[in-house]
Design a protein around this motif. Structure first.
Motif, PDB file in Angstrom:
ATOM      1  N   THR A  42       0.869  -1.107  -0.111  1.00 16.04           N
ATOM      2  CA  THR A  42      -0.044   0.153  -0.084  1.00 16.04           C
ATOM      3  C   THR A  42       0.888   1.180   0.077  1.00 16.04           C
ATOM      4  O   THR A  42       1.723   1.426   1.009  1.00 16.04           O
ATOM      5  N   SER A  43       0.681   2.134  -1.227  1.00 19.80           N
ATOM      6  CA  SER A  43       1.474   3.259  -1.294  1.00 19.80           C
ATOM      7  C   SER A  43       0.858   4.395  -0.702  1.00 19.80           C
ATOM      8  O   SER A  43      -0.300   4.772  -1.146  1.00 19.80           O
ATOM      9  N   VAL A  44       1.150   5.117   0.115  1.00 20.80           N
ATOM     10  CA  VAL A  44       0.865   6.274   0.562  1.00 20.80           C
ATOM     11  C   VAL A  44       1.769   7.742   0.284  1.00 20.80           C
ATOM     12  O   VAL A  44       3.071   7.722   0.467  1.00 20.80           O
ATOM     13  N   LYS A  45       1.090   8.401  -0.875  1.00 23.06           N
ATOM     14  CA  LYS A  45       1.903   9.418  -1.449  1.00 23.06           C
ATOM     15  C   LYS A  45       2.242  10.426  -0.431  1.00 23.06           C
ATOM     16  O   LYS A  45       1.347  11.227   0.196  1.00 23.06           O
ATOM     17  N   ILE A  46       3.439  10.855  -0.129  1.00 20.88           N
ATOM     18  CA  ILE A  46       3.929  11.689   0.814  1.00 20.88           C
ATOM     19  C   ILE A  46       4.992  12.391   0.805  1.00 20.88           C
ATOM     20  O   ILE A  46       6.124  11.517   0.272  1.00 20.88           O
ATOM     21  N   ASP A  47       5.395  13.749   0.708  1.00 19.55           N
ATOM     22  CA  ASP A  47       6.631  14.344   0.428  1.00 19.55           C
ATOM     23  C   ASP A  47       7.353  14.648   1.948  1.00 19.55           C
ATOM     24  O   ASP A  47       6.644  15.292   2.683  1.00 19.55           O
ATOM     25  N   LEU A  48       8.395  13.615   2.316  1.00 17.18           N
ATOM     26  CA  LEU A  48       8.787  13.713   3.449  1.00 17.18           C
ATOM     27  C   LEU A  48       9.728  15.147   3.597  1.00 17.18           C
ATOM     28  O   LEU A  48       9.852  15.545   4.901  1.00 17.18           O
ATOM     29  N   SER A  49       9.909  15.975   2.561  1.00 15.34           N
ATOM     30  CA  SER A  49      10.378  17.358   2.860  1.00 15.34           C
ATOM     31  C   SER A  49       9.609  18.150   3.240  1.00 15.34           C
ATOM     32  O   SER A  49       9.967  19.309   3.362  1.00 15.34           O
ATOM     33  N   SER A  50       8.159  17.854   3.102  1.00 16.96           N
ATOM     34  CA  SER A  50       7.181  18.802   3.860  1.00 16.96           C
ATOM     35  C   SER A  50       7.451  19.561   4.824  1.00 16.96           C
ATOM     36  O   SER A  50       7.630  18.801   5.948  1.00 16.96           O
ATOM     37  N   ALA A  51       7.103  20.749   5.130  1.00 14.03           N
ATOM     38  CA  ALA A  51       7.401  21.568   6.254  1.00 14.03           C
ATOM     39  C   ALA A  51       6.072  21.330   7.271  1.00 14.03           C
ATOM     40  O   ALA A  51       6.053  21.707   8.458  1.00 14.03           O
ATOM     41  N   ILE A  52       4.884  20.871   6.620  1.00 17.15           N
ATOM     42  CA  ILE A  52       3.611  20.457   7.399  1.00 17.15           C
ATOM     43  C   ILE A  52       3.559  18.990   7.223  1.00 17.15           C
ATOM     44  O   ILE A  52       2.450  18.255   7.161  1.00 17.15           O
ATOM     45  N   LEU A  53       4.930  18.089   7.238  1.00 20.32           N
ATOM     46  CA  LEU A  53       4.647  16.817   7.087  1.00 20.32           C
ATOM     47  C   LEU A  53       3.576  16.265   8.330  1.00 20.32           C
ATOM     48  O   LEU A  53       2.784  15.207   7.969  1.00 20.32           O
ATOM     49  N   ALA A  54       3.644  16.603   9.522  1.00 18.49           N
ATOM     50  CA  ALA A  54       2.847  15.996  10.397  1.00 18.49           C
ATOM     51  C   ALA A  54       1.430  16.234  10.044  1.00 18.49           C
ATOM     52  O   ALA A  54       0.690  15.060  10.204  1.00 18.49           O
ATOM     53  N   THR A  55       1.026  17.441   9.653  1.00 17.62           N
ATOM     54  CA  THR A  55      -0.468  17.310   9.226  1.00 17.62           C
ATOM     55  C   THR A  55      -0.997  16.492   8.152  1.00 17.62           C
ATOM     56  O   THR A  55      -1.900  16.035   8.058  1.00 17.62           O
TER      57      THR A  55
END
Length: 233
Positions: A42-55
């Motif tokens: 299962t892939s969750v598309k997420i940018d780990l460099s995002s400044a609002i990663l937790a949100t």
């Protein structure tokens, strides 16, 4: 079902690790900008460099997990960013960009998931040979990987009594996109000579080491070098 959450499981060590956990009958989630090519993941598309990663993680990963009760979760921090830079002139923004992916994103995921980890869960941070040594012109990467060693040791102490264990696996020269993007094909054999086995490590070998680490709490707090006996210069 036991759960493995792996950052950067779309290629290289992350992909090999995802497939190994699948073969061991785990549910596997990939966190990255690219989908995992194995359809069982299962892939969750997420940018780990995002400044609002937790949100963003709360809206995606956390929203789709059944966390009504603690689960056995194995969290593998594999994704990493590398720049060619020097300690003499690296801009703060460049350092922060690397730290965000390599250090801050693991911290964010730890903070969100540790409260839901049942006894027997684990956290594996994928370090590097450069987590305890340095070479020139990869300043931010070296600094970030050294930070992961400190994070491993601090987590070990702060997770006392939870029966959740943590380790840092430090691969040597491994046949990944990152390595091949930096080392021309004609120089790969020269790199291979830097290990006592005179070959490049395969991602599957590191995956096996990571899986073993998740199953063995006796190594809690350990930093393990998986580099085929890298030669001392």
């Amino acid at each position: 079902m036991k759960l493995a959450i792996i950052t950067g499981a779309s290629s290289g060590i992350g992909l090999a690790t995802a497939r190994l956990f699948l073969d061991q009958h785990y549910e596997v989630i990939n966190l990255s900008r690219r989908r995992c090519p194995d359809s069982r993941v299962t892939s969750v598309k997420i940018d780990l460099s995002s400044a609002i990663l937790a949100t963003k993680l709360k809206r995606t990963l956390m929203a789709q997990l059944d966390l009504s009760a603690p689960r056995e979760i194995h969290l593998i921090h594999n994704a990493a960013k590398l720049h060619s830079d020097s300690a003499v002139n690296t801009e703060d923004g460049t350092l922060h960009e690397v730290m965000q992916v390599n250090v801050l994103a693991p911290n964010t995921l730890n903070r969100l998931l540790i409260p839901h980890m049942a006894a027997g869960s684990s956290i594996v941070l994928v370090g590097s040979t450069l987590a305890e040594k340095a070479v020139a012109n990869v300043f931010s990467y070296v600094a970030s990987k050294h930070a992961l060693v400190g994070m491993t040791r601090a987590l070990c102490q702060d997770l006392t009594g939870t029966a959740v264990h943590v380790s840092c696996i430090c691969p040597g020269f491994t046949d990944t996109e990152m390595l091949r993007s930096r080392i021309p094909e004609e120089h790969l054999n020269d790199v291979a000579q830097l290990s006592t086995f005179h070959r490049i490590i395969q991602p599957e070998e590191i995956a096996q080491t990571i899986f073993w680490a998740t199953q063995n709490p006796v190594i809690n707090g350990s930093v393990i070098h998986a580099n085929l006996g890298q030669k001392e210069s």
